[in-house]
Motif scaffolding. Structure first.
Motif, short mmCIF file in Angstrom:
data_model
loop_
_atom_site.label_atom_id
_atom_site.label_comp_id
_atom_site.label_asym_id
_atom_site.label_seq_id
_atom_site.Cartn_x
_atom_site.Cartn_y
_atom_site.Cartn_z
N LEU A 109 0.81 -1.22 0.00
CA LEU A 109 0.00 0.00 0.00
C LEU A 109 0.84 1.27 0.00
O LEU A 109 0.36 2.33 0.39
CB LEU A 109 -0.93 0.00 1.22
CG LEU A 109 -1.93 -1.15 1.30
CD1 LEU A 109 -2.82 -0.98 2.54
CD2 LEU A 109 -2.79 -1.25 0.05
N VAL A 110 2.09 1.17 -0.46
CA VAL A 110 2.98 2.33 -0.39
C VAL A 110 2.41 3.52 -1.15
O VAL A 110 2.50 4.67 -0.67
CB VAL A 110 4.40 1.96 -0.90
CG1 VAL A 110 4.37 1.49 -2.35
CG2 VAL A 110 5.35 3.13 -0.72
N ASP A 111 1.78 3.29 -2.30
CA ASP A 111 1.23 4.41 -3.07
C ASP A 111 0.02 5.03 -2.36
O ASP A 111 -0.12 6.25 -2.30
CB ASP A 111 0.84 3.95 -4.47
CG ASP A 111 2.04 3.56 -5.32
OD1 ASP A 111 3.15 4.06 -5.03
OD2 ASP A 111 1.88 2.77 -6.26
N LEU A 112 -0.87 4.18 -1.84
CA LEU A 112 -2.03 4.68 -1.10
C LEU A 112 -1.58 5.46 0.13
O LEU A 112 -2.10 6.56 0.42
CB LEU A 112 -2.93 3.52 -0.69
CG LEU A 112 -4.11 3.89 0.23
CD1 LEU A 112 -5.06 4.86 -0.46
CD2 LEU A 112 -4.85 2.64 0.70
N TYR A 113 -0.63 4.91 0.87
CA TYR A 113 -0.14 5.59 2.07
C TYR A 113 0.47 6.95 1.72
O TYR A 113 0.32 7.93 2.48
CB TYR A 113 0.88 4.72 2.80
CG TYR A 113 0.30 3.54 3.57
CD1 TYR A 113 -1.07 3.30 3.59
CD2 TYR A 113 1.13 2.67 4.27
CE1 TYR A 113 -1.60 2.24 4.30
CE2 TYR A 113 0.60 1.60 4.99
CZ TYR A 113 -0.76 1.38 5.00
OH TYR A 113 -1.27 0.32 5.70
N ALA A 114 1.14 7.04 0.58
CA ALA A 114 1.73 8.32 0.16
C ALA A 114 0.63 9.34 -0.14
O ALA A 114 0.75 10.53 0.21
CB ALA A 114 2.62 8.12 -1.05
N VAL A 115 -0.45 8.90 -0.80
CA VAL A 115 -1.58 9.79 -1.08
C VAL A 115 -2.21 10.26 0.23
O VAL A 115 -2.55 11.44 0.39
CB VAL A 115 -2.62 9.08 -1.96
CG1 VAL A 115 -3.91 9.91 -2.05
CG2 VAL A 115 -2.07 8.82 -3.35
N SER A 161 -12.59 -2.02 -2.68
CA SER A 161 -11.26 -2.61 -2.69
C SER A 161 -10.24 -1.49 -2.67
O SER A 161 -10.42 -0.46 -3.34
CB SER A 161 -11.06 -3.48 -3.94
OG SER A 161 -9.70 -3.83 -4.09
N LEU A 162 -9.16 -1.68 -1.93
CA LEU A 162 -8.15 -0.63 -1.84
C LEU A 162 -7.32 -0.54 -3.12
O LEU A 162 -6.47 0.34 -3.25
CB LEU A 162 -7.24 -0.89 -0.64
CG LEU A 162 -7.90 -0.67 0.72
CD1 LEU A 162 -6.95 -1.02 1.86
CD2 LEU A 162 -8.38 0.77 0.86
N GLY A 163 -7.58 -1.43 -4.09
CA GLY A 163 -6.87 -1.38 -5.35
C GLY A 163 -7.62 -0.64 -6.44
O GLY A 163 -7.14 -0.52 -7.56
N GLU A 164 -8.81 -0.11 -6.13
CA GLU A 164 -9.61 0.58 -7.14
C GLU A 164 -9.66 2.07 -6.84
O GLU A 164 -9.10 2.55 -5.85
CB GLU A 164 -11.03 0.00 -7.19
CG GLU A 164 -11.81 0.18 -5.90
CD GLU A 164 -13.19 -0.47 -5.94
OE1 GLU A 164 -14.11 0.10 -5.35
OE2 GLU A 164 -13.33 -1.53 -6.57
#
Length: 278
Positions: A109-115, A161-164
């Motif tokens: 989740l590195v990209d989500l956490y950065a956002v 989903s955390l991927g969408e």
């Protein structure tokens, strides 16, 4: 608030630094922030099972490389285990099937956490997720404000989903203090339309280094308004980091709690907290 009760219910040998738990059908699922396992403790026969969450798991992973699993939540028959995001090694999310006892997926989740850090104006060194809730439509991730900026923030992510694609809201909170030290989120669960959360006052300005424990609170947030209903100090000595629903009745609600003892000792006390329904 009317009087609460807090007691040690039992102790489990073989688990250290417990950081999250989930009670389901006489089984208590437990994560530890320095462990690579999901533990399953059957409260009837007192048996402990180990489910690997990472490759080559161990019980006491060194602090500088541990995945730092701090949050666990569930929806239907799936458990979701989150790393805290406080270092580059701590960005994993594991989905675990409660029926087959197997891993369904592993996400970074590195990209989500950065956002989330950018949107919530939280510096990477102050980012430290320690609570998670999923209701099937929204994810609620709780940043523990034990860094310099004291950012106690709930991130609401609208996505199945955390991927969408997702919509993101960040809500900041000022939690109660003990001896001048502000407490910070350490876990949370959803009970009907209320969020019950734990917060601990720890005398540190770091999301990485531990400090002196000054006490812990339980509190409640109304899901519709996202405002705090109440907070109640429940201890002056324990660093409670895990919260799960145990039993409910017309006049009281019972929770199970675990604490992070910040040592390599492989034993965990499970506490029972009883609150009057109000």
């Amino acid at each position: 608030m009317e009087k609460f009760t807090l007691e040690i219910l039992f102790q489990i040998i073989g688990i250290g630094s417990a950081s999250g738990l989930f009670f389901n059908n006489d089984s208590l699922y437990i994560i530890g922030d320095n462990s690579g396992f999901l533990y399953e403790y059957n409260m009837q026969n007192q048996q402990l099972s180990h489910h690997p969450l990472i490759d080559n798991p161990s019980q006491n992973i060194p602090k500088n490389i541990k995945p730092d699993f701090e949050s666990v939540t569930h929806h239907n028959d799936t458990l979701y285990v989150f790393g805290s995001g406080s270092t580059e090694n701590r960005n994993k999310m594991i989905a675990f099937d409660l029926k087959t006892k197997t891993i369904l997926q592993k996400n970074n989740l590195v990209d989500l956490y950065a956002v989330m850090q950018s949107f919530g104006s939280i510096k990477p060194e102050d980012f430290n997720l320690e609570g998670a809730i999923f209701d099937g439509e929204n994810w609620y991730l709780f940043n523990r404000g034990n860094g310099i900026s004291n950012k106690n923030t709930i991130f609401t992510i609208h996505a199945k989903s955390l991927g969408e694609e997702f919509a993101l809201v960040a809500t900041n909170y000022k939690l109660p203090k003990i001896k001048g030290v502000r407490s910070s989120f350490t876990d949370a669960i959803l009970v009907e339309d209320k969020i019950y959360f734990l917060s601990t006052a720890e005398d540190t300005k770091s999301t990485y280094d531990d400090g002196d424990i000054l006490g812990s609170f339980i509190g409640r947030i109304d899901l519709k308004t996202m405002k705090i209903d109440f907070t109640q100090k429940i201890t002056s000595t324990n660093k409670f980091e895990g919260l799960t629903l145990y039993k409910t009745s017309n006049d009281k609600i019972e929770f199970l709690l675990c604490e992070d003892n910040d040592t390599e000792l492989l034993e965990t006390k499970i506490f029972k907290l009883v609150l009057p329904v109000k």
